[in-house]
Scaffold this motif. Structure first.
Motif, PDB file in Angstrom:
ATOM      1  N   GLN A  65       0.847  -1.054  -0.097  1.00 36.61           N
ATOM      2  CA  GLN A  65       0.138   0.008  -0.062  1.00 36.61           C
ATOM      3  C   GLN A  65       0.802   1.230   0.031  1.00 36.61           C
ATOM      4  OE1 GLN A  65      -3.161   0.536  -0.526  1.00 36.61           O
ATOM      5  NE2 GLN A  65      -4.208  -1.242   0.341  1.00 36.61           N
ATOM      6  N   LEU A  66       2.025   1.133   0.481  1.00 32.51           N
ATOM      7  CA  LEU A  66       2.983   2.343   0.489  1.00 32.51           C
ATOM      8  C   LEU A  66       3.380   2.814  -0.856  1.00 32.51           C
ATOM      9  CD1 LEU A  66       5.331   1.481   3.415  1.00 32.51           C
ATOM     10  CD2 LEU A  66       3.496   2.971   3.645  1.00 32.51           C
ATOM     11  N   ARG A  67       3.512   1.708  -1.795  1.00 27.87           N
ATOM     12  CA  ARG A  67       3.741   1.979  -3.052  1.00 27.87           C
ATOM     13  C   ARG A  67       2.699   2.188  -4.038  1.00 27.87           C
ATOM     14  NH1 ARG A  67       4.229   3.387  -7.371  1.00 27.87           N
ATOM     15  NH2 ARG A  67       5.658   2.926  -9.047  1.00 27.87           N
ATOM     16  N   PHE A  68       1.661   1.405  -3.769  1.00 31.59           N
ATOM     17  CA  PHE A  68       0.444   1.463  -4.641  1.00 31.59           C
ATOM     18  C   PHE A  68      -0.898   1.856  -3.955  1.00 31.59           C
ATOM     19  CE2 PHE A  68       3.520  -1.469  -7.232  1.00 31.59           C
ATOM     20  CZ  PHE A  68       3.437  -0.539  -8.148  1.00 31.59           C
ATOM     21  N   SER A  69      -0.769   2.784  -3.069  1.00 29.86           N
ATOM     22  CA  SER A  69      -2.176   3.124  -2.393  1.00 29.86           C
ATOM     23  C   SER A  69      -3.029   3.620  -3.324  1.00 29.86           C
ATOM     24  CB  SER A  69      -1.947   4.188  -1.435  1.00 29.86           C
ATOM     25  OG  SER A  69      -1.386   5.309  -1.934  1.00 29.86           O
ATOM     26  N   THR A  70      -4.518   3.495  -2.921  1.00 28.10           N
ATOM     27  CA  THR A  70      -5.501   3.738  -3.722  1.00 28.10           C
ATOM     28  C   THR A  70      -5.550   5.171  -4.243  1.00 28.10           C
ATOM     29  OG1 THR A  70      -7.992   3.446  -4.183  1.00 28.10           O
ATOM     30  CG2 THR A  70      -7.075   4.081  -1.775  1.00 28.10           C
ATOM     31  N   ILE A  71      -6.016   5.320  -5.485  1.00 26.02           N
ATOM     32  CA  ILE A  71      -6.213   6.746  -5.831  1.00 26.02           C
ATOM     33  C   ILE A  71      -7.673   7.014  -6.508  1.00 26.02           C
ATOM     34  CG2 ILE A  71      -3.838   7.180  -6.741  1.00 26.02           C
ATOM     35  CD1 ILE A  71      -4.566   6.425  -9.445  1.00 26.02           C
TER      36      ILE A  71
END
Length: 493
Positions: A65-71
């Motif tokens: 989640q640190l790299r691909f947290s939701t947008i």
């Protein structure tokens, strides 16, 4: 003064983001617990091994989640961007979980198990994102999570910004009004009237436009000098001549001080109407037109592999359907099964485009587009056109390397000759391979082009696709095309 609306808005966005992220963890743990009950490999695990598996999986998701947290909570974000981050999140989570489990429980056979869980997680997470996106749209349409916008200037370009922000309520923008010395709506309508007269374009104005004038531009600047502007909202769009550098800097600095996002919109007479990409020639800044990601050899290789693999996948059901299609076509219309037409392809080169024949054999096939009630169509051919089944043989064109699965639709030679004379950027669409489907077709510019503005809109979208290509955009277009098999496009005839 601190912008309270922006603070409230940002807090609302953070709440949405955290709800989505917590839901991601809940979903992952639900899948793991379901696997622990029904998967043969996990059935023999003791409680301690299962606890370690759950703990490491959650730690892996936290790191991913640190790299691909939701947008998904952001406003100007496309479905392709969301899909890209979703795939990145699930792949990275699976890889990290594998490494952690090899450290804490190296003797646990988890290789294939993790990929099975990751695949199920990715599919359910995609469905979850679709539901969340739908909910956020409804939430903003109801007037929640709004961003307040003020505009400054009297140039018609501002009206274009106004329409883009106002007439898509799912973006969540509310226009407070504008500061300007002229009636912006009247000025815009006059410019559009002249453009329609010159270009015979369609009318772009809206009957229900009510953009409130908050005061003159001088009044705005006087208030800024006194630091007494009552309310600018969350964002300010300024549209004045770029020669007014001191004024632009003054407004920008005022916005910075009061936590208002500042946007500069070039006035129409200074806009060159080109999408320019910034490049550096040593230490000199230069700009080029038509950025094309597919000029990169790696991107071309990725797209080519994608085309070959997906074409082979689509040709399997085509081979199964072929005898039935051949039989029905022969019954309803004498003639060959395939329709072959010379069309314009990459770099303007000609090639033979294959389709299942959907019309009776006729002498106008290479000159006249299909119309809604075209007498040349036979019943099954009409169905094939609506469901895109007639395009299936073009996957052979893709395997030959003459087409791509996604790209600008190839036009017959008569149209290339005609529109290249009428639309100055028409031939730009041939910088990439033509496609079985395309961005223009899935965004409302499919079918017959009765008026010039329709072809101009198609070309504009083709160029946009060319400049914004990504494998995720291709996947999005394929999905939108696939849906037309079940929900027929009204322009598909």
């Amino acid at each position: 003064m601190f912008n309270m609306d922006m603070r409230s808005n940002n807090q609302s966005n953070r709440i949405i983001k955290w709800i989505v992220m917590v839901g991601d963890f809940v979903l992952l743990n639900a899948i793991i617990l379901a696997f622990s009950q029904w998967h043969w490999r996990m059935g023999s695990w003791d409680g301690g091994r299962l606890e370690i598996f759950i703990l490491t999986s959650n730690m892996a998701l936290m790191l991913a989640q640190l790299r691909f947290s939701t947008i998904i909570h952001l406003r100007l974000v496309g479905a392709g961007d969301i899909l890209e981050r979703l795939v990145g999140l699930t792949v990275l989570q699976t890889l990290i979980a594998y490494l952690l489990l090899k450290v804490f429980a190296y003797d646990t056979p988890i290789g294939w198990l993790l990929w099975e869980i990751g695949t199920v997680y990715a599919v359910l997470l995609l469905l979850k994102r679709l539901g969340e996106r739908w909910f956020i749209k409804l939430y903003r349409e109801a007037g929640r999570n709004m961003r307040m916008v003020t505009m400054a200037g009297s140039d018609p370009e501002l009206m274009g910004v106004y329409r883009k922000l106002k007439y898509d309520p799912t973006l969540g923008y509310k226009i407070l009004g504008y500061y300007g010395d002229e009636d912006l709506q009247r000025l815009t309508e006059e410019v559009e009237r002249i453009e329609r007269k010159e270009n015979s374009g369609k009318k772009r104005g809206r009957k229900d436009e009510t953009l409130e004038r908050l005061g003159s531009f001088e009044e705005l600047m006087a208030s800024i000098d006194r630091d007494e502007v009552d309310e600018l909202g969350d964002e300010l769009y300024l549209c004045i001549s770029r020669k007014e550098k001191d004024t632009i800097r003054k407004v920008s600095r005022f916005c910075d001080r009061h936590v208002v996002r500042f946007f500069y919109v070039p006035v129409s007479v200074e806009s060159i109407g080109l999408n320019l990409k910034r490049e550096m020639l040593d230490d000199i800044e230069i700009y080029t037109t038509y950025e094309n990601p597919l000029q990169n050899s790696v991107n071309r290789a990725v797209k080519r592999v994608f085309d070959i693999v997906l074409s082979l996948v689509f040709l399997i059901p085509t081979a199964i359907l072929l005898p039935f299609i051949w039989l029905i076509v022969k019954i309803q219309s004498p003639g060959p099964l395939l329709f072959k037409q010379v069309r314009t392809g990459l770099d303007g080169r000609e090639f033979k485009c294959y389709k299942f024949r959907s019309m009776h054999v006729n002498k106008d096939a290479d000159k006249v587009q299909a119309t809604k009630n075209d007498p040349r169509k036979f019943p099954f051919g009409n169905f094939m056109r609506k469901a895109n089944i007639d395009e299936l043989p073009q996957f052979f064109n893709v395997l030959q390397g003459r087409m791509s699965i996604v790209g600008p639709r190839p036009h017959m030679l008569a149209h290339t000759e005609q529109y290249s004379q009428l639309i100055d950027k028409y031939m730009v669409r041939h910088f990439v391979k033509p496609g079985v489907t395309g961005w223009a077709q899935v965004t409302g510019y499919r079918g017959e082009t009765k008026e010039l503005w329709q072809m101009e809109g198609r070309v504009k979208r083709d160029i946009w696709y060319m400049e914004h290509w990504s494998i995720w955009l291709d996947l999005r277009i394929i999905w939108m095309t696939f849906k037309t098999i079940f929900v027929h496009d009204k322009n598909a005839y």
